[in-house]
Every structure is written in structure tokens, then in C-alpha cells.
Enzyme design. Structure first.
Site, short mmCIF file in Angstrom:
data_model
loop_
_atom_site.label_atom_id
_atom_site.label_comp_id
_atom_site.label_asym_id
_atom_site.label_seq_id
_atom_site.Cartn_x
_atom_site.Cartn_y
_atom_site.Cartn_z
N LYS A 56 0.82 -1.23 0.00
CA LYS A 56 0.00 0.00 0.00
C LYS A 56 0.85 1.27 0.00
O LYS A 56 0.55 2.21 -0.70
CB LYS A 56 -0.92 0.05 1.24
CG LYS A 56 -1.99 -1.01 1.30
CD LYS A 56 -2.98 -0.73 2.44
CE LYS A 56 -2.32 -0.64 3.80
NZ LYS A 56 -1.70 -1.87 4.28
N ARG B 157 -9.06 1.63 9.58
CA ARG B 157 -8.66 0.26 9.88
C ARG B 157 -9.69 -0.44 10.78
O ARG B 157 -9.49 -1.60 11.12
CB ARG B 157 -7.32 0.28 10.61
CG ARG B 157 -6.13 -0.10 9.73
CD ARG B 157 -4.91 0.14 10.57
NE ARG B 157 -3.75 -0.62 10.30
CZ ARG B 157 -2.68 -0.16 9.66
NH1 ARG B 157 -2.69 1.04 9.13
NH2 ARG B 157 -1.61 -0.89 9.56
P1 AMP Z 1 1.35 0.97 8.93
O1 AMP Z 1 2.57 1.74 8.58
O2 AMP Z 1 0.13 1.42 8.18
O3 AMP Z 1 1.55 -0.53 8.84
O4 AMP Z 1 1.03 1.28 10.47
C1 AMP Z 1 1.96 0.97 11.49
C2 AMP Z 1 1.23 0.94 12.84
O5 AMP Z 1 0.68 2.22 13.12
C3 AMP Z 1 0.07 -0.03 12.93
O6 AMP Z 1 0.46 -1.36 13.21
C4 AMP Z 1 -0.73 0.59 14.07
O7 AMP Z 1 -0.13 0.33 15.33
C5 AMP Z 1 -0.57 2.09 13.79
N1 AMP Z 1 -1.63 2.56 12.89
C6 AMP Z 1 -1.50 3.03 11.62
N2 AMP Z 1 -2.68 3.37 11.10
C7 AMP Z 1 -3.62 3.12 12.06
C8 AMP Z 1 -5.02 3.25 12.15
N3 AMP Z 1 -5.74 3.70 11.11
N4 AMP Z 1 -5.63 2.89 13.31
C9 AMP Z 1 -4.92 2.46 14.36
N5 AMP Z 1 -3.60 2.29 14.35
C10 AMP Z 1 -2.94 2.62 13.21
#
Ligand code: AMP
Length: 202
Positions: free
Chosen positions: A13, A88
Site C-alpha cells: 500500500k 482500519r
Molecule cells: P502501517 O505503517 O500502516 O503498517 O502502520 C503501522 C502501525 O501504526 C500499525 O500497526 C498501528 O499500530 C498504527 N496505525 C496506523 N494506522 C492506524 C489506524 N488507522 N488505526 C490504528 N492504528 C494505526
């Protein structure tokens, strides 16, 4: 265009968000990136989020929704945006709809990136990211945390697929294969013409 990218961790993504946002001329807004910037900066938000991120859990909706609401109200998002990693949970999706209605908009499309799970684990365990000019593994890409993140995805985020399908916004994109082929499929799903030399053209 107002677009949401949906898909499990490791589906590509982030990479596609950058390319697609460039092609569409809108900002790519990644909640993960905003949280990581706050963690690096040692802000109160970062300190609060880090505990959840390191465990592979979601940061609570109240914190995340408020952060996105502020970000969407910034001038560069007025003409459109591409959301990567938000919403999410169903609650986040409902709050997003409320915020967009307040701003006088709605979503145009939700792209769900589909990959098989074995490929995900392989991608995440070998992924490196650049931090302060150094190639490192993300703290939450360690095998234990990856397993937890995939579980959280299945339980809390995967239901969004049905939620957006019911609204007639969902398009599934096969996210296996070379980056440029996935971009081409995503652009087609967004109904965007592709010409030679444009990002995503094959
Ligand atoms: P990502 O880089 O999108 O994989 O996000 C890394 C981490 O940030 C996730 O594992 C969550 O702990 C937190 N995170 C990112 N986006 C969200 C969201 N929309 N809701 C809650 N936690 C989030």
C-alpha cells in the site's frame, strides 16, 4: 479524487500510495507514517502511539480519528487525497464518513489490495526501510509482531471490505507481481486513463 487504500500489512500500500498519489495529483496520507514521525520526534502523541505500534496493535480509534480529521482539514487535502492505512476499523470508517460529510465531500473509491498470506510474511520479514540514511528493519516487522498485525488485520480491518462493498465503493486489486503492474491495475480500477510515460503505464 478521494481514495482509500485497504489491504493487509505488506500488501504494498505504501509504495502504491506514493505512485498513485503522484499520478492523481493528491497527497498520500499515511497514518502509519504520521505516527512514526511522532515517535521519532518524541511528541506526546508519539509516546502514546508507540506502545500500541510495538505490540502490533492498533492505536485507539479516538486518537487516530482526531489526527486524521486534522490532517484532512489541511489545505492540500481540499481537492482530494489518498488514504493509506486509514480507516482500519468500522468505527474509523464511520467517523471518516462523518468528517467528509462535514467537509462537504464523500469517498470516490476504495481499493482493496489482495495478496496471499505466505507472500505477506515473506515480504515483511525481508523489508528494509530507511531511517536517518540507514537501512533498518522496522521494529514492528519482527516475526512475532507481524503475526499479531495480520491477526489484527483479519479481525478488525478485513470487515471494511464488506462495509465498502455495500456502499458500492470497493474495487479489489490483485497486488501480486511487479510494482508497475499493480499500479496499472489500480489506475484502471480508479478509471484513470494511462498513457506511455505516465506512472503506472505498462
Ligand atoms: P502501517 O505503517 O500502516 O503498517 O502502520 C503501522 C502501525 O501504526 C500499525 O500497526 C498501528 O499500530 C498504527 N496505525 C496506523 N494506522 C492506524 C489506524 N488507522 N488505526 C490504528 N492504528 C494505526
Amino acid at each position: 479524487m478521494r481514495v482509500v487504500l485497504l489491504g493487509p500489512p505488506g500488501a504494498g500500500k505504501g509504495t502504491q500510495a506514493q505512485i498513485l498519489a503522484g499520478a492523481l495529483g493528491v497527497p498520500a496520507i499515511s497514518t502509519g507514517d504520521i505516527f512514526r514521525a511522532n515517535v521519532s520526534g518524541g511528541t506526546p502523541l508519539g509516546l502514546e502511539a508507540k506502545v500500541f505500534m510495538d505490540a502490533g496493535d492498533l492505536v485507539p480509534d479516538a486518537i487516530t480519528v482526531a489526527m486524521v480529521k486534522d490532517r484532512l482539514a489541511e489545505a492540500d487535502a481540499a481537492g482530494g487525497f489518498l488514504l493509506d492505512g486509514f480507516p482500519r476499523t468500522i468505527a474509523q470508517a464511520e467517523q471518516l464518513a462523518v468528517s467528509l460529510t462535514e467537509l462537504g465531500h464523500g469517498l470516490d473509491r476504495v481499493l482493496e489490495f489482495v495478496v496471499d498470506e505466505e507472500e505477506l510474511v515473506a515480504r515483511l520479514s525481508t523489508r528494509v526501510v530507511e531511517v536517518d540514511g540507514k537501512q533498518v528493519q522496522r521494529e514492528d516487522d519482527k516475526p512475532e509482531t507481524v503475526r499479531r498485525r495480520l491477526e489484527v488485520y483479519r479481525e478488525q480491518t478485513a470487515p471494511l471490505s464488506g462495509f465498502y462493498e455495500a456502499e458500492g465503493l470497493l474495487a479489489r486489486v490483485d497486488a501480486m507481481g511487479p510494482v508497475e503492474e499493480v499500479t496499472a491495475r489500480a489506475m484502471a480500477a480508479l478509471g484513470q486513463p494511462q498513457t506511455a510515460g505516465q506512472p503506472g503505464a505498462v
